[in-house]
Motif scaffolding. Structure first.
Motif, PDB file in Angstrom:
ATOM      1  N   ASP A  13      78.364  -1.489 -13.669  1.00 56.20           N
ATOM      2  CA  ASP A  13      79.076  -2.768 -13.729  1.00 56.20           C
ATOM      3  C   ASP A  13      78.162  -3.939 -14.061  1.00 56.20           C
ATOM      4  O   ASP A  13      78.432  -5.084 -13.665  1.00 56.20           O
ATOM      5  N   THR A  15      76.881  -6.778 -16.514  1.00 56.50           N
ATOM      6  CA  THR A  15      77.434  -7.504 -17.653  1.00 56.50           C
ATOM      7  C   THR A  15      76.509  -7.227 -18.834  1.00 56.50           C
ATOM      8  O   THR A  15      75.369  -7.691 -18.862  1.00 56.50           O
ATOM      9  N   GLN A  16      77.009  -6.452 -19.796  1.00 55.48           N
ATOM     10  CA  GLN A  16      76.112  -5.905 -20.818  1.00 55.48           C
ATOM     11  C   GLN A  16      75.405  -6.988 -21.630  1.00 55.48           C
ATOM     12  O   GLN A  16      74.239  -6.811 -22.017  1.00 55.48           O
ATOM     13  N   ASP A  18      74.333  -9.825 -20.556  1.00 63.12           N
ATOM     14  CA  ASP A  18      73.200 -10.281 -19.743  1.00 63.12           C
ATOM     15  C   ASP A  18      71.951  -9.478 -20.070  1.00 63.12           C
ATOM     16  O   ASP A  18      70.824  -9.991 -20.003  1.00 63.12           O
ATOM     17  N   THR A  46      79.103  -0.109 -18.042  1.00 66.50           N
ATOM     18  CA  THR A  46      78.993  -1.562 -17.995  1.00 66.50           C
ATOM     19  C   THR A  46      80.360  -2.168 -17.675  1.00 66.50           C
ATOM     20  O   THR A  46      81.367  -1.463 -17.588  1.00 66.50           O
ATOM     21  N   ASP A  47      80.399  -3.489 -17.554  1.00 64.27           N
ATOM     22  CA  ASP A  47      81.677  -4.151 -17.281  1.00 64.27           C
ATOM     23  C   ASP A  47      82.497  -4.361 -18.547  1.00 64.27           C
ATOM     24  O   ASP A  47      83.571  -4.963 -18.497  1.00 64.27           O
ATOM     25  N   SER A  48      81.992  -3.857 -19.677  1.00 59.97           N
ATOM     26  CA  SER A  48      82.693  -4.034 -20.951  1.00 59.97           C
ATOM     27  C   SER A  48      83.395  -2.770 -21.423  1.00 59.97           C
ATOM     28  O   SER A  48      83.884  -2.712 -22.549  1.00 59.97           O
ATOM     29  N   GLY A  72      76.120  -9.557 -13.313  1.00 63.08           N
ATOM     30  CA  GLY A  72      77.415  -8.885 -13.359  1.00 63.08           C
ATOM     31  C   GLY A  72      77.863  -8.566 -11.955  1.00 63.08           C
ATOM     32  O   GLY A  72      77.097  -8.699 -10.989  1.00 63.08           O
ATOM     33  N   CYS A 102      72.052 -14.821 -15.378  1.00 61.63           N
ATOM     34  CA  CYS A 102      73.323 -14.924 -14.663  1.00 61.63           C
ATOM     35  C   CYS A 102      73.114 -14.530 -13.194  1.00 61.63           C
ATOM     36  O   CYS A 102      72.173 -14.978 -12.556  1.00 61.63           O
ATOM     37  N   VAL A 153      75.558 -15.508 -18.461  1.00 61.95           N
ATOM     38  CA  VAL A 153      75.702 -14.568 -19.577  1.00 61.95           C
ATOM     39  C   VAL A 153      74.925 -14.963 -20.834  1.00 61.95           C
ATOM     40  O   VAL A 153      73.842 -14.448 -21.082  1.00 61.95           O
TER      41      VAL A 153
END
Length: 232
Positions: A13, A15-16, A18, A46-48, A72, A102, A153
């Motif tokens: 998870d 934030t890619q 980042d 990842t979160d994406s 993230g 971030c 981000v």
């Protein structure tokens, strides 16, 4: 030409952007060697909605010259991962630069690396940094000695260009910026809470959601730090 070891934790998870934004810049430094570390070398979600493959484990990672901690939602789970925090403390002790993007700053804080340091993070979580002993600063990139922290981000690219300029000079950083055509012209002026196009209701809702959801996690991490105040 000497190598520059860039080590970044890659956790579920994340934030890619980042991670991948600053890595795109740092990978262009002369002699750069990139290591993405996790507990095991297996795909990490990842979160994406897609996964990235770590290149090494925490145990086998080289000593970082530049330690980069992305953020993230997964960063808040990482704050409870004692083995990962120990690995990051060891890396930070030998690194020439310790950086975060971030909410990666909260991982540094949970590792006890932000006490008395000026630092930043995503605007929605910025007020919580003080719980970990940091001095919150609302700026795009904040430097305090060998510690550099980036805001939310997309600031990771700015942070990495700052690192490039510090490491090899402004001319090298400019060449990298030109090479990746980093010349943002967003179609809307809504990128910060103070921007004219930002929705005040969204800002208020987000701040409250973060306070309720992330606040207790940060308080718990602060309570584990040596010499934590009784209120934690």
């Amino acid at each position: 030409m000497s190598e520059v070891q860039v080590v970044a934790p890659l956790f579920p998870d994340v934030t890619q952007l980042d991670l991948t934004g600053p890595i795109q810049v740092l990978s262009r430094l002369p002699g750069a060697r990139i290591s993405l570390a996790w507990h095991e070398v297996a795909p990490v979600g990842t979160d994406s909605g897609f996964s990235i493959l770590p290149t090494t484990t925490f145990e086998d990672a080289p000593q970082a010259d530049i330690l980069l901690v992305p953020g993230g939602q997964g960063a808040f789970a990482l704050m409870d991962d004692a083995a990962a925090l120990d690995a990051l403390r060891r890396q930070a002790a030998g690194a020439r630069l310790v950086t975060s993007v971030c909410t990666g700053s909260f991982v540094l804080g949970a590792a006890g690396l932000l006490r008395g340091k000026r630092a930043t993070t995503h605007w929605a979580s910025l007020p919580l940094l003080e719980i970990l002993g940091a001095i919150p600063v609302q700026e795009r990139v904040v430097r305090d000695g060998h510690l550099l922290t980036g805001g939310g981000v997309t600031s990771g690219i700015d942070l990495a260009l700052t690192v490039a300029a510090q490491w090899y000079g402004a001319d090298t950083a400019r060449r990298i910026q030109l090479g990746i055509e980093y010349d943002p012209h967003p179609p809307f002026d809504a990128g910060t809470p103070e921007s004219p196009g930002a929705d005040p209701d969204q800002v208020a809702r987000t701040l409250e959601k973060v306070r309720r959801g992330r606040g207790p996690i940060v308080e718990r991490a602060a309570a584990r730090l040596p010499g934590a105040p009784d209120r934690y």
